[in-house]
Design an enzyme around this catalytic site. Structure first.
Site, short mmCIF file in Angstrom:
data_model
loop_
_atom_site.label_atom_id
_atom_site.label_comp_id
_atom_site.label_asym_id
_atom_site.label_seq_id
_atom_site.Cartn_x
_atom_site.Cartn_y
_atom_site.Cartn_z
CG ASP A 135 -0.37 0.15 2.48
OD1 ASP A 135 0.77 -0.70 2.69
OD2 ASP A 135 -0.53 0.83 3.32
CD GLU A 164 4.16 0.46 7.29
OE1 GLU A 164 4.93 0.41 8.23
OE2 GLU A 164 3.73 1.45 6.49
ZN LIG Z 1 6.78 2.04 4.41
#
Ligand SMILES: [Zn+2]
Length: 421
Positions: A87, A182
């Site tokens: 992401d 994340e």
């Molecule tokens: Zn990162």
């Protein structure tokens, strides 16, 4: 394939990063689903296919949106995990990324085709000045690049392909994980430590060459709910209790000129109000609390509670609650008991002629959670710079160094190598 010399990593890394960066895979903290956005599947499915294509084993896209794979061992040794997140940050436009490669950077100011006002200057960013002659990848001026963390993905994929094509290289079992979300702190699913099945692991999600991070913030979240008393304002005398006024009092009483992100640095922690929503009948304030030490973090929680109590005491008809939830902990607490993964990374780094740098980072990584859950996971450099904004850039040659570090780690960890050296 002896023709696959390290020098050829540059081209592969460049091609991979340009290809991955163009795919929108931004995460969204306001989405309750996992992964938070369906667009992340475009990256996850692509990586699943590419891992199969290069001959990785046990390739799997889990129901929690992580791609797992194995590079089978060619020698005895512990199982190492290599992780990167797919992401990109929600803080800046990440749709329609047009990556651009500046071959043999001349050391001057970098301008942008889609935003003439934007300038990336080596005078302002001294690390860029060091990269004269390198191939620099940037976005086009209106988006982030997403090298955070597609650089990590490109590095791991390039190293994986090299190992699979060169079975004469001795290494233990290697597990690969590409995780979602994340950037919104939801990258490590409960099942990941068990499914990864690694003795220790590394995230490739760090900055400048040499960076080996094993100290992160410890983090809690706080949610304050203020319930007032709602009534038609025309009949409100002596009855209405306005939640907005009380929430404002809480914000006013919390530290502002000390202990906030904008006035702290180094190893100081902070209390940061990230959100305040609601109306006269009910307000919610969201805060994040950060400190490198558990004691400092607990103190910050205590300050928030005391402020809530003090404001509650001024208006007994209101209901003010404060809920503090743990987010992640400083990975140093676990790693300092067994520094093997950190020492191995430092040795691998020095073998490449680079002096390792370890500074505590004012944030967390997927490795913070993984370490806490039993898989020690320091964070390693990729070369990424000025992340989460339009000036994000990375040197292809820095990524190549990180790729060599990944290969060096794989070799060093195997027993064969240890006996040899
Ligand atoms: Zn990162």
């Amino acid at each position: 394939m002896p023709q696959d010399t390290p020098a050829s990593f540059d081209q592969e890394l460049e091609t991979r990063l340009v290809r991955y960066a163009a795919i929108d895979s931004q995460s969204d903290a306001n989405s309750p689903t996992s992964p938070s956005t369906t667009c992340q599947f475009d990256m996850l499915r692509l990586l699943e296919a590419e891992l199969k294509e290069i001959g990785a084993q046990d390739v799997e896209l889990t129901e929690y949106g992580t791609v797992l794979a194995t590079i089978p061992a060619t020698a005895e040794g512990p199982t190492i995990g290599f992780l990167a997140h797919v992401d990109t940050a929600p803080q800046f436009n990440a749709t329609g990324v047009k990556p651009r490669v500046i071959k043999g950077y001349n050391g001057g100011d970098i301008t942008y085709p889609d935003n003439p006002a934007l300038v990336l200057s080596p005078a302002e960013y001294p690390y860029l000045a060091e990269k004269q002659g390198h191939d620099i990848i940037t976005a086009s001026g209106t988006t982030l690049l997403g090298g955070d963390d597609k650089a990590g993905v490109a590095i791991i994929m390039t190293a994986a392909k090299h190992l699979l094509q060169n079975p004469d290289i001795k290494h233990g079992p290697i597990r690969i994980a590409f995780t979602p979300d994340e950037e919104i702190g939801r990258g490590v699913a409960k099942a990941l430590p068990k499914d990864l099945a690694a003795d220790f692991a590394y995230t490739f999600d760090g900055g400048e060459v040499g960076e080996i991070v094993y100290e992160t913030f410890s983090a809690d979240g706080a949610e304050i709910t203020v319930k007032g008393v709602s009534i038609h304002p025309g009949q409100a005398k002596d009855k209405l209790v306005n939640a907005i006024h009380l929430a404002s009092k809480i914000i006013q009483t919390l530290p502002q000129s000390v202990m906030t992100p904008e006035v702290t640095d180094g190893t100081e922690g902070f209390i940061h109000a990230t959100d305040m929503v609601g109306g006269s009948s009910e307000m919610k304030i969201t805060l994040i609390l950060r400190d490198f030490e558990r004691e400092g973090l607990a103190e910050k929680g205590e300050i928030v509670r005391k402020v809530c109590d003090a404001v509650a005491a001024t208006e007994p008809r209101a209901e003010i609650t404060c809920e503090i939830t743990p987010q992640y902990r400083n990975m140093r607490y676990w790693l300092e008991k067994d520094m093997t993964p950190v020492d191995l990374a430092r040795t691998a780094c020095r073998k490449l002629g680079i002096e390792p740098i370890s500074v505590p980072i004012r944030g967390g990584t997927d490795g913070s959670r993984l370490t806490e859950m039993g898989v020690p996971t320091p964070n390693l450099f990729t070369g990424m710079q000025n992340i989460h904004g339009p000036l994000e850039w990375i040197s292809v040659q820095d990524m190549a160094v990180a790729t060599k570090l990944c290969l060096e780690l794989a070799s060093l960890a195997s027993d064969t190598e240890k006996q040899d050296g």
